[in-house]
Design a protein around this motif. Structure first.
Motif, PDB file in Angstrom:
ATOM      1  N   VAL A 118       2.995   0.176  -3.060  1.00  0.00           N
ATOM      2  CA  VAL A 118       2.174   0.205  -4.234  1.00  0.00           C
ATOM      3  C   VAL A 118       2.019  -1.270  -4.790  1.00  0.00           C
ATOM      4  O   VAL A 118       0.767  -1.274  -5.254  1.00  0.00           O
ATOM      5  N   ARG A 119       3.027  -1.923  -4.502  1.00  0.00           N
ATOM      6  CA  ARG A 119       2.863  -3.382  -4.996  1.00  0.00           C
ATOM      7  C   ARG A 119       1.751  -3.943  -4.306  1.00  0.00           C
ATOM      8  O   ARG A 119       0.940  -4.898  -4.617  1.00  0.00           O
ATOM      9  N   GLY A 120       1.649  -3.673  -2.825  1.00  0.00           N
ATOM     10  CA  GLY A 120       0.655  -4.256  -1.972  1.00  0.00           C
ATOM     11  C   GLY A 120      -0.642  -3.995  -2.434  1.00  0.00           C
ATOM     12  O   GLY A 120      -1.669  -4.622  -2.488  1.00  0.00           O
ATOM     13  N   TRP A 121      -0.910  -2.705  -2.805  1.00  0.00           N
ATOM     14  CA  TRP A 121      -2.188  -2.138  -3.323  1.00  0.00           C
ATOM     15  C   TRP A 121      -2.536  -2.686  -4.602  1.00  0.00           C
ATOM     16  O   TRP A 121      -3.487  -3.334  -4.722  1.00  0.00           O
ATOM     17  N   ILE A 122      -1.849  -2.967  -5.610  1.00  0.00           N
ATOM     18  CA  ILE A 122      -2.003  -3.612  -6.729  1.00  0.00           C
ATOM     19  C   ILE A 122      -2.193  -5.079  -6.315  1.00  0.00           C
ATOM     20  O   ILE A 122      -3.334  -5.542  -7.170  1.00  0.00           O
TER      21      ILE A 122
END
Length: 148
Positions: A118-122
């Protein structure tokens, strides 16, 4: 007439059994959750994790609701075609200005709660900002299985 009543009762009982059996597989259904205060969501999701609850995301899960991604195990979450996660920078309400004020420290804390995926997507979508960034469709189903 008596025979029809018995048959109708049996059908109602069978349908109730199917409903309750299905309900046991989807303990919590998120349909339209706007989010709220971070610590209350962290506490709620930790309790759900400890209880072994399963989550069906079946609509918007916004703001603090998205914290479930870092608290509820992935194998206990599924998404429908209506599911969407909405991320934004953390903020606090300023009484003097009567407005929400973004906080970098709050956003750093929230980012640490999200899993790496999720951090990567953000990060790929410009980081947490005051503007809501929506994850849905293919991006969301890459993280979570589709509900059956």
């Amino acid at each position: 007439m008596k025979r029809q009543t018995i048959a109708a009762g049996a059908l109602a009982g069978a349908l109730a059994s199917v409903f309750f059996a299905w309900g046991a597989l989807a303990d919590v259904r998120i349909v339209n959750d706007p989010g709220g205060e971070v610590s209350s969501y962290v506490q709620k999701f930790q309790q759900m994790r400890a209880a072994g609850d399963h989550v069906v995301i079946d609509g918007p899960c916004l703001s603090a609701c998205t914290l479930l991604t870092g608290i509820i195990p992935r194998d206990r979450v599924c998404v429908t075609s209506r599911a969407e996660l909405g991320f934004h920078a953390a903020s606090y309400y300023d009484d003097a200005s009567r407005s929400l004020v973004p906080t970098r420290e709050g956003s750093r804390v929230v980012m640490r709660l999200y899993p790496a995926s999720v951090r990567g997507w953000i990060d790929r979508h410009g980081g947490l900002t005051p503007t809501l960034k929506m994850m849905r469709g293919r991006d969301l189903s890459a993280l979570y299985r589709t509900c059956e």
